[in-house]
Design an enzyme around this catalytic site. Structure first.
Site, short mmCIF file in Angstrom:
data_model
loop_
_atom_site.label_atom_id
_atom_site.label_comp_id
_atom_site.label_asym_id
_atom_site.label_seq_id
_atom_site.Cartn_x
_atom_site.Cartn_y
_atom_site.Cartn_z
N LYS A 182 0.84 -1.21 0.00
CA LYS A 182 0.00 0.00 0.00
C LYS A 182 0.87 1.25 0.00
O LYS A 182 0.45 2.31 -0.49
CB LYS A 182 -0.98 -0.02 1.18
CG LYS A 182 -0.32 -0.05 2.57
CD LYS A 182 0.01 1.32 3.09
CE LYS A 182 0.82 1.23 4.36
NZ LYS A 182 1.18 2.57 4.90
N THR A 186 -3.55 5.72 3.46
CA THR A 186 -2.29 6.32 3.04
C THR A 186 -2.36 6.97 1.66
O THR A 186 -1.50 7.78 1.33
CB THR A 186 -1.15 5.28 3.05
OG1 THR A 186 -1.56 4.14 2.29
CG2 THR A 186 -0.82 4.84 4.45
#
Length: 320
Positions: free
Chosen positions: A185, A242
């Site tokens: 990620k 994020t």
């Protein structure tokens, strides 16, 4: 029981604060003895402004004090974790070691949990990962994380020991999926930041997040992870956080790349190293990882944003 935390950065300190406020005795180890003295004197860490260290937190630069703990959280960057484990393997054997970092070691091509198992075979390896920012944890804001441990009985013990009133841990035995979700990620967060920094728009960022997720699943499943794990907190949940918040260093790094600006060289950007590792893994295994490959090339200066965009847009049209 005293819980040890190796790493006096923002995230390690935040975990120490949360655990101590829940009544635990916490030993926070950091390399810099002067920084440790300041933390104990001021009851604060410069790496986590505005947060007071509870009485239950003791900062120390003494490794022997850390090794006296049976459960140790390793809040050490993924690229330096192997050196720490190798140097201290004889003192870490038999302990529960919980990695709190996200990335793929460029030398070993392994995630944190696998690195622990390889370098300290007698230890119990686990990983704590998921959508979280240090400031939120330290402030007592509700946070849910994944705790992955191959031995479910030990995982249950760690789950109870490390959960607090505001830090909720969900358990899995899929350490591969959990560690890769947390690592991959960060790569996609850089791509999302590039889209915003280059003023490509919110729609472009949404497209990158959406197409980046199946990339994460492809690599994780090829390496033994489970699709359900990637769809949970340690994968999709962390991806959303994020890729959309400037609190993420990886996202800010991507924004700087998109704007053509320099980024703080003292700030750890795990996603850049992970992208390089992913590029090699994808090439070696014949896995299609176009976004991760472009991010690695951008981070290495092998391409620019205009060329990167052209590369992605020139891919063949296909069914979703």
């Amino acid at each position: 029981m005293r819980i040890g935390i190796a790493g006096g950065g923002a995230f390690g300190t935040a975990l120490a604060v949360a655990l101590a406020l829940d009544g635990n005795d916490v030993l926070l180890w950091a390399r810099d003895a002067r920084a440790v003295d300041r933390m104990n004197a001021k009851r604060a860490n410069d790496r986590l402004p505005g947060v007071t260290l509870p009485e239950g937190v003791t900062a120390s630069a003494d490794l022997a004090a850390l090794f006296a703990c049976d459960t140790i959280l390793l809040s050490i960057p993924a690229q330096t974790l192997p050196d720490f484990l190798t140097a201290n393997a004889q003192h870490l054997g038999g302990k529960s070691l919980v990695a709190c970092c996200k990335g793929i070691d460029l030398t070993r091509m392994t995630g944190p949990a696998r690195t622990i198992r390889d370098l300290v075979p007698s230890a119990i390896a686990a990983i704590l990962t998921g959508p979280s920012f240090a400031a939120d944890i330290a402030r007592g804001l509700p946070t849910a994380l994944t705790l992955a441990c191959g031995d479910d009985a030990t995982g249950a013990v760690l789950q109870r020991a490390l959960s607090t009133a505001t830090l909720r841990l969900y358990r899995t035995t899929d350490t591969v999926g959990a560690e890769l979700g947390g690592a991959l990620k960060n790569v996609m967060a850089i791509a999302a930041g590039v889209a915003i920094g280059a003023q490509l728009g919110e729609s472009a960022r949404a497209a990158l997040i959406t197409r980046g997720f199946p990339e994460m699943q492809r690599l994780a499943m090829a390496l033994g992870g489970q699709a359900d794990t990637l769809a949970g907190l340690s994968g999709f949940g962390d991806l959303v956080l994020t890729c959309t918040s400037p609190q993420s260093r990886n996202y800010r790094f991507g924004v700087a790349l998109g704007e053509g600006k320099a980024f703080d060289p003292t700030s750890t950007v795990e996603g850049a190293a992970t992208a390089r590792a992913v590029r090699k893994l994808a090439q070696d295994r014949g896995i299609d990882m176009p976004i991760a490959t472009v991010v690695a090339d951008l981070a290495d200066g092998k391409t620019d944003v205009t060329e990167a965009l052209a590369t992605l847009l020139s891919r063949p049209l296909k069914e979703e």
